[in-house]
Enzyme design. Structure first.
Site, mmCIF file in Angstrom:
data_model
loop_
_atom_site.group_PDB
_atom_site.id
_atom_site.type_symbol
_atom_site.label_atom_id
_atom_site.label_comp_id
_atom_site.label_asym_id
_atom_site.label_seq_id
_atom_site.Cartn_x
_atom_site.Cartn_y
_atom_site.Cartn_z
ATOM 1 C CB SER A 250 -0.825 -0.086 1.344
ATOM 2 O OG SER A 250 -1.675 -1.107 1.460
ATOM 3 C CB VAL A 324 4.464 -15.819 10.735
ATOM 4 C CG1 VAL A 324 5.106 -17.573 10.353
ATOM 5 C CG2 VAL A 324 3.544 -15.438 10.588
#
Length: 798
Positions: A250, A324
């Site tokens: 973005s 993660v």
């Protein structure tokens, strides 16, 4: 003869009957944009004005009434999209699409999104305002499920409509969080490269931050001074085939009053998300005595993720932090149901799940969980070998208050209230952007970040003897990267590396500096920005970084060794200004050349499968520029040749020849035919549109489109051998809020507001979007009433 006439009349009657039936079916299954409807549990009448693009402007006497109506009108345009998104986290795709999605369902069920949702819901205060609004929204949505026409996709897939619950709201948010996490794609791949080739092959990959690139600057001052892929390769592939939106990147920038012509804040945001039909955002404008918001909603979630009113504007980009981690677990050699934890053998938790499969029997499967998370062996096909690998994901491991955060954000009235909600976003990591009518601007990296020991490399699978403690020390939110009212008078984010206020550069999967460099290059020298200037900037398709790379590529060629044809192509490259317009040729040649450089550099060592996985990572995007400039990389040698070691110049020269041959094969020898519009196209795919016979009805496009990977107008595509750059992700909206003239702020959607193919608003913005046209985000009630259809909702007293 009479018999022939009779047969003719019968055929004509049948055709007429089919036409009439088809017309009635379409009319009965279109969304209602005018008239009157009764709604249960509504306390007072609510007026909904649908403007010329089908965007609802909802006027109610209370928030609960307004959000109840929002649930209904959102469902009549997007029920099919709501259905698919709620099914991902709960493992329900195989029930719709059959056995090909079993692997995807197994993976998402093992992630634990559904369990995390239920745990978060169990802690909710049922009497809170936020929960009341969620329930009101679900109430309206479910009344449409019960009473409204069934979307055509339900007929085609053979599934029934069922009511939605608050668990579905949280599961949809969990899917959104998963699609942000680049670590799923990257960490196991890097470990495989290290194990297969050796650690020296990781050195030239842009794994860690490069201090020479453009960073997002932090800034803090006291308040008294303030003015106001490999694991999920199969999953990603399956979701992309279904054309479900995956969050990619973005842009956003917010200009303080000293940078603008009118002395008011200007806010710009264009979140980059995988293209799909319908597109991800549903726009809705709500006005009540206590709430005013022009918002962008995800299907099935009541609170807007992007929004503005006359006082504040907010939006987001992806933080790209590393949330993660993967662990090698050590099994007990005498008992495969145990693993070593804190020096002792500990029993794995065993979890059994059942998956409904279309046109087949249910599938039951069992997987193991360690304290770190699910064991992926046997779930993710890409996990090979006998060593068990578990996956830790912050989203499911820590307390989930993300929905609460978006409720508070959407109800904030000033900077203080807004910032107080941000610590509740633990995952996914977001850059939250802020601007207000008082002149305040802000950028906040929101995520739950932990203090990573120096000896830990978060980009590799953790070995048993080198891993973080299970009890992680999380940073206080105040330590997160952020900037409020900085003296340079703007904030921005382009998913690039942020600086840190705590002396630590937080590891992540940040995008290269390309867009950031261009944004800063444009913003720094100019102090009289207006809305028109910003709208031109948000459409910018020039890449100074690509020009620098092109210079490196061209400098590797010895002109004396080139053929006449190659010199002609080189002249085209030299004349290119780095702009990806539809008629440009240099961008086509540059993109094809870079692709063959990647093929000839990496594929021999990695093999086809790992090479494809590398192409799908942010690390590769960051690696292209430094790799091409690096004369001494270990990757240059082609291990398939037994002759002398290949050099950088050899690889770049061969790739130049390969690119020219490829373009000649596709478009002929005339270089003037190698224009960008022939290779760079955008088609918005619908899940049902993957069936060839239904493609033209459900899909939107294709369109030739300007832009490319990592320019401001970031219309990205996967690299592959086809030489056709089919755009897969890009601006999910382009949105500009000018506080000097809020009622004339502008935006655009990629296709249209409605996901119903029978609606006139299914694709009425598609050509505007590819042509760089904007439309008004209407907020003036008098203007809205004059140019809109009205649908009135009244209480159903039965």
């Amino acid at each position: 003869m009479k018999l022939a006439k009779k047969i003719g009349y019968i055929i004509l009657a049948l055709i007429l009957l089919i036409v009439i039936s088809g017309y009635l079916f379409v009319q009965l299954h279109k969304p209602d944009y005018s008239g009157e409807k009764k709604l249960l549990n509504l306390q007072n009448e609510v007026q909904v004005y649908f403007d010329e693009y089908g965007i609802p402007h909802i006027y109610g006497q209370s928030e609960e009434d307004a959000f109840r109506v929002l649930g209904y009108v959102h469902a009549q345009d997007r029920l099919w999209q709501m259905e698919l998104l709620r099914r991902i986290g709960s493992g329900g795709l195989s029930e719709v699409f059959g056995k090909d999605l079993i692997g995807t369902d197994k993976f998402f069920l093992s992630l634990g999104i559904d369990e995390a949702s239920k745990e978060a819901i169990s802690k909710l205060d049922g009497n809170s305002e936020g929960v009341s609004i969620i329930n009101a929204y679900l109430d309206g949505l479910n009344q449409f499920v019960e009473e409204g026409p069934t979307p055509v996709e339900f007929y085609l897939t053979g599934i029934d409509k069922t009511k939605f619950t608050i668990t579905d709201v949280y599961n949809t948010m969990g899917y959104m969080a998963f699609s942000f996490a680049m670590g799923h794609k990257t960490d196991p791949l890097l470990s495989n490269i290290k194990d297969k080739l050796g650690p020296e092959y990781l050195k030239d990959l842009a794994i860690h931050s490069d201090s020479s690139t453009v960073w997002i600057r932090n800034y803090k001052k006291s308040s008294k001074d303030s003015i106001g892929n490999s694991v999920t390769a199969m999953v990603t592939d399956a979701l992309s085939k279904l054309k479900l939106p995956l969050f990619e990147g973005s842009n956003s920038w917010v200009l303080a009053p000293p940078k603008t012509k009118n002395g008011k804040v200007i806010f710009a945001n264009d979140p980059h998300i995988g293209f799909a039909q319908p597109s991800v955002w549903y726009e809705a404008h709500i006005e009540t005595p206590t709430y005013s918001k022009y918002g962008y909603h995800i299907a099935g979630i009541p609170f807007p993720v992007l929004g503005h009113n006359r006082d504040i504007a907010y939006g987001m980009t992806m933080f790209e932090n590393d949330d993660v981690d993967f662990y090698y677990e050590e099994n007990n050699p005498d008992n495969a149901n145990q693993y070593r934890h804190n020096g002792t053998w500990t029993n794995y938790e065993k979890v059994t799940k059942s998956i409904k499969v279309k046109d087949s029997v249910d599938v039951e499967f069992t997987f193991k969980k360690s304290v770190h998370g699910p064991i992926l062996n046997g779930i993710a096909n890409q996990i090979q070998g006998e060593r068990p690998i578990s996956m830790y994901w912050v989203y499911t491991q820590e307390e989930n208050t993300v929905v609460d955060a978006f409720y508070e954000i959407s109800h904030a009235t000033n900077l203080s209230e807004f910032t107080s909600a941000l610590p509740k976003i633990h995952a996914p990591g977001l850059n939250i952007m802020y601007g207000d009518a008082e002149g305040n601007i802000g950028w906040f990296a929101t995520a739950k970040l932990w203090q990573i020991p120096d000896n830990i490399n978060t980009k590799l699978v953790y070995e048993p003897d080198n891993r973080p403690n299970d009890n992680r020390e999380f940073l206080k939110f105040e330590k997160n990267p952020q900037a409020v009212n900085p003296p340079w008078n703007y904030v921005y984010s382009a998913n690039n590396q942020p600086d840190s206020v705590s002396g630590m550069l937080y590891p992540g999967y940040y995008l290269p500096e390309n867009r950031a460099k261009r944004i800063v290059q444009l913003l720094d020298p100019k102090n009289d920005w207006d809305k028109n200037d910003i709208s031109s900037m948000i459409l910018d398709v020039n890449s100074p970084v690509h020009l620098e790379i092109a210079e490196d590529l061209m400098s590797s060629l010895n002109s004396k060794e080139l053929t006449e044809k190659e010199i002609k192509v080189l002249d085209v490259m030299k004349a290119w200004d780095g702009t990806y317009s539809l008629d440009n040729i240099g961008g086509t040649m540059y993109t094809r050349w870079v692709y063959y450089v990647l093929v000839n550099t990496f594929r021999d060592e990695l093999g086809e499968e790992m090479f494809k996985q590398l192409l799908d990572t942010h690390i590769l995007k960051r690696t292209i520029a430094p790799m091409i400039a690096n004369e001494n990389s270990i990757w240059w040698d082609d291990i398939n040749t037994s002759d002398a070691k290949e050099t950088r110049e050899t690889i770049l020269r061969n790739s130049f020849t390969d690119a020219i041959s490829s373009l000649e094969k596709d478009f002929g020898t005339d270089t003037q035919e190698w224009t960008w519009n022939k290779v760079h196209t955008l088609e918005h795919g619908h899940p049902i549109g993957q069936v060839d016979a239904l493609r033209s009805f459900f899909n939107v496009g294709p369109f030739p489109v300007e832009g490319t990977r990592e320019v401001i107008n970031n219309l990205a595509f996967p690299y592959d051998s086809t030489g056709l750059y089919k755009v897969s992700s890009g601006p999910s909206t382009r949105r500009i809020v000018d506080f000097s003239d809020v009622e004339n702020s502008i935006s655009i959607l990629p296709t249209g507001q409605s996901g119903n193919p029978f609606s006139e608003h299914y694709k009425d913005q598609a050509e505007m979007y590819v042509n760089g046209v904007f439309r008004k985000m209407m907020m003036n009630k008098d203007e809205i009433q004059k140019s809109s259809e009205m649908l009135t909702f009244i209480p159903n007293e039965n």
